[in-house]
Design an enzyme around this catalytic site. Structure first.
Site, PDB file in Angstrom:
ATOM      1  N   ASP A   1      39.006  38.341  49.145  1.00 56.29           N
ATOM      2  CA  ASP A   1      38.184  37.179  48.779  1.00 56.29           C
ATOM      3  C   ASP A   1      37.221  36.899  49.932  1.00 56.29           C
ATOM      4  O   ASP A   1      37.638  36.876  51.090  1.00 56.29           O
ATOM      5  CB  ASP A   1      39.125  35.987  48.551  1.00 56.29           C
TER       6      ASP A   1
ATOM      7  N   ASN B   1      34.823  34.206  49.559  1.00 62.20           N
ATOM      8  CA  ASN B   1      34.256  32.845  49.489  1.00 62.20           C
ATOM      9  C   ASN B   1      35.307  31.746  49.371  1.00 62.20           C
ATOM     10  O   ASN B   1      34.985  30.600  49.053  1.00 62.20           O
ATOM     11  CB  ASN B   1      33.241  32.737  48.337  1.00 62.20           C
TER      12      ASN B   1
ATOM     13  N   ASP C   1      34.926  50.449  35.470  1.00 61.86           N
ATOM     14  CA  ASP C   1      35.872  50.415  34.362  1.00 61.86           C
ATOM     15  C   ASP C   1      35.068  49.931  33.159  1.00 61.86           C
ATOM     16  O   ASP C   1      34.468  48.856  33.220  1.00 61.86           O
ATOM     17  CB  ASP C   1      36.965  49.407  34.704  1.00 61.86           C
TER      18      ASP C   1
ATOM     19  N   ASP D   1      38.369  52.452  29.076  1.00 59.07           N
ATOM     20  CA  ASP D   1      39.585  51.755  28.670  1.00 59.07           C
ATOM     21  C   ASP D   1      40.007  52.158  27.249  1.00 59.07           C
ATOM     22  O   ASP D   1      39.171  52.220  26.344  1.00 59.07           O
ATOM     23  CB  ASP D   1      39.269  50.250  28.710  1.00 59.07           C
TER      24      ASP D   1
ATOM     25  N   HIS E   1      47.233  48.916  37.649  1.00 61.13           N
ATOM     26  CA  HIS E   1      47.370  47.467  37.525  1.00 61.13           C
ATOM     27  C   HIS E   1      48.216  47.042  36.331  1.00 61.13           C
ATOM     28  O   HIS E   1      48.401  45.847  36.118  1.00 61.13           O
ATOM     29  CB  HIS E   1      45.964  46.861  37.418  1.00 61.13           C
ATOM     30  N   ASP E   2      48.660  47.995  35.530  1.00 63.32           N
ATOM     31  CA  ASP E   2      49.484  47.664  34.360  1.00 63.32           C
ATOM     32  C   ASP E   2      50.966  47.989  34.580  1.00 63.32           C
ATOM     33  O   ASP E   2      51.804  47.615  33.759  1.00 63.32           O
ATOM     34  CB  ASP E   2      49.016  48.466  33.129  1.00 63.32           C
TER      35      ASP E   2
HETATM   36  C1  GLC Z   1      44.026  48.787  29.246  1.00 62.09           C
HETATM   37  C2  GLC Z   1      43.988  48.095  30.586  1.00 62.09           C
HETATM   38  C3  GLC Z   1      44.788  46.820  30.487  1.00 62.09           C
HETATM   39  C4  GLC Z   1      44.156  45.937  29.438  1.00 62.09           C
HETATM   40  C5  GLC Z   1      44.053  46.666  28.102  1.00 62.09           C
HETATM   41  C6  GLC Z   1      43.164  45.941  27.142  1.00 62.09           C
HETATM   42  O1  GLC Z   1      45.284  49.243  28.926  1.00 62.09           O
HETATM   43  O2  GLC Z   1      44.463  48.944  31.583  1.00 62.09           O
HETATM   44  O3  GLC Z   1      44.879  46.153  31.716  1.00 62.09           O
HETATM   45  O4  GLC Z   1      44.923  44.762  29.287  1.00 62.09           O
HETATM   46  O5  GLC Z   1      43.500  47.953  28.255  1.00 62.09           O
HETATM   47  O6  GLC Z   1      41.834  46.063  27.527  1.00 62.09           O
END
Ligand code: GLC
Length: 552
Positions: A39, A41, A116, A218, A346-347
């Protein structure tokens, strides 16, 4: 004093060595989750200014490219995976000028930037959807997927959203249901409408024209749905309580309908109209390598450059299953394709939490960074970060709110930069709580420690860069694999490297003397980061969970 820690590996990088390979084959891709990176700010949420401040670190670490999770304008119902304007930066992250500067600064350091892109669905507040839902005869109505209620007034079929509940929401005003495979705030676009394709591709070109080096696309395999909207059948493998409730049905008709490969190939053409850009596709979490292969297409570069291989995420942590998977996958990737490995994102739960702890995470890092294929590293894995328990009342992730116990927040907590307040991530209140491990496991402390896991990542990335055997070489598993170990040779004309990984917690001595005429080799890297020595390969000693790279 360990010798490898801050060593600058001498030698030419693989590209200077004249290897005819694009950057995305030889380099390692680092995933940044911008909300939690840095971060700048004080609002408690990471931003583009923060990423720019940390470019020094990323350059030092030795990765080739940064993949940024979505930074587009978004109401943040799914933290940016619900885009309301594909060509705008969300003010939370900065401005388009901040973005352009980030790209310029990254490029000046030789780092690539991958965006992404989320084509399957928009936000319900995207102007396209606002128009579409305004009336049944709006010209954009057909840009999304609408259906009449069933005879009892309920949803048109049994499809379920990934985040719980039906995949359909009634639009009261126009009396029809719209499809959303994720949240109701994420309506699915209709890719059977050519106008949708053109509009989305234009938005992709907006970024390609600005110099981005490629896209991570995605849920790219899920964009076409059964036109007859048939019910999904029950999933015979579903186990109540254990599995995410949305897996109760097999997603046979709600996604990936016939024609999906042709559609992905059209996306590929958009990317490949530009020189040297990469397409990375998020496909399903397949455990069988055969299911991943079709996404390479039937000849070079016609479909995805890198269809994500999530296989390692699904394997149990033991040498035999990991080895069997890697060997099968390496063998089946077509000659015109290029392998890749993902062991965190991140999932998913943190790598160290999944494989049993930090010692195992070191071994996993050595495996990931010595296999044949592009490796993806998720931010913080290089520090050995573990899942952070989030009390339900602090859960932010919609999946975790709708389905307690399944929150992805555990892996999205802020990056640890130093031992100061909030780990140096923010001067404000962090949007998710920090791990109480940060005073010990952070960039500053670990960089100063030559045997830390961060020093190991740095050494592996540096060594890989100057070693064609590790980037481009063939992978030969040894014929004899001792229990609880995985041994392979990476070979490129003129050089051979043995990678020996001890998956057990017990020390052991291996005999691999037949690999060289004089039965000796040189250990150049150990996961413990305290060893660099000539070794008798007839008695190659490995400590518990130790892995080594040996020059043969
Ligand atoms: C993908 C992303 C996930 C998101 C999902 C819907 O699986 O990695 O984080 O919630 O798509 O866009």
């Amino acid at each position: 004093m360990a010798r490898n820690a801050d060593r600058q590996w001498k030698g030419k990088g693989v590209t200077e060595q004249g290897l005819d390979a694009p950057w995305w084959k030889t380099g390692v891709i680092y995933q940044i989750y911008p909300r939690s990176f840095q971060d700048s700010n004080g609002d408690g949420i990471g931003d583009l200014g923060g990423i720019r401040q940390r470019l020094d670190y990323l350059e030092w670490l030795g990765v080739a490219a940064l993949w940024l999770s979505p930074i587009y304008e978004s109401p943040m119902a799914d933290f940016g995976y619900d885009v309301s304007d594909y060509t705008a930066i969300d003010p939370m992250f900065g401005t388009i000028d901040d973005f352009d500067e980030l790209v310029a600064e990254a490029h000046a350091r030789g780092l690539k930037i991958i965006m992404d892109f989320v084509p399957n669905h928009t936000s319900n507040l995207h102007r396209w959807f606002l128009e579409a839902r305004s009336s049944r005869d709006n010209p954009k109505r057909d840009w999304y997927i609408w259906a009449d209620p069933n005879a009892r007034g309920g949803p048109p079929n049994n499809w379920m959203g990934y985040f719980g509940g039906p995949a359909w929401t009634l639009d009261e005003k126009t009396g029809q249901y719209y499809l959303h495979n994720f949240l109701p705030e994420q309506p699915d676009l209709n890719y059977r409408n050519p106008e949708v394709k053109e509009a989305v591709w234009d938005d992709m070109r907006f970024w390609l024209d600005r110099g981005v080096d490629g896209f991570r696309l995605d849920v790219i395999d899920r964009m076409l749905k059964d036109p007859q909207l048939r019910n999904n059948p029950p999933n015979p493998d579903f186990v109540q309580q254990r599995d995410n409730p949305t897996q109760a049905l097999k997603r046979v008709y709600s996604e990936g309908a016939p024609g999906i490969h042709e559609l992905i190939q059209e996306f590929q053409q958009v990317v490949k109209a530009y020189h040297d850009r990469v397409s990375i596709g998020e496909i399903q979490y397949f455990s069988d390598p055969e299911d991943m292969v079709p996404f390479y297409g039937e000849s070079e570069s016609i479909e995805l450059d890198l269809p994500f291989n999530f296989g390692l995420l699904l394997q149990h942590w033991n040498a035999e299953t990991v080895r069997n998977f890697v060997v099968a996958y390496d063998a089946i990737v077509p000659s015109w394709g290029w392998p890749n490995y993902v062991w965190g994102n991140h999932d998913q739960h943190r790598l160290a939490s999944r494989v049993g702890g930090k010692a195992q995470a070191r071994l996993a890092a050595m495996l990931l960074l010595t296999l044949r294929g592009t490796a993806f590293v998720y931010q913080g894995e290089e520090l050995g970060m573990e899942n952070v328990e989030i009390p339900q009342e602090l859960v932010q992730d919609p999946q975790g709110k709708n389905m307690p116990g399944f929150t992805r927040d555990v892996t999205r907590t802020p990056m640890h930069w130093n031992a100061d307040v909030n780990a140096g991530f923010t001067t404000g209140k962090p949007w998710l709580p920090l791990s109480d491990e940060y005073p010990t496991f952070n960039v500053e402390t670990e960089r100063a420690n030559p045997t830390s896991i961060l020093s190991l990542y740095h050494a592996l990335l540096g060594y890989r860069k100057i070693t064609p055997a590790l980037t481009m070489g063939a992978l030969h598993p040894l014929d004899e694999q001792p229990d609880n170990a995985f041994l392979y040779v990476r070979e490129y004309p003129g050089e051979r490297r043995l990678v020996a990984l001890n998956f057990s917690g017990e020390a052991r001595t291996l005999n691999v003397g037949n690999l060289t005429p004089d039965h000796s080799g040189r250990v150049v890297l150990s996961t413990a980061m305290d060893r660099e020595e000539n070794a008798d390969l007839m008695t190659l000693h490995l400590r518990g969970y130790e892995g080594v790279v040996v020059e043969l």
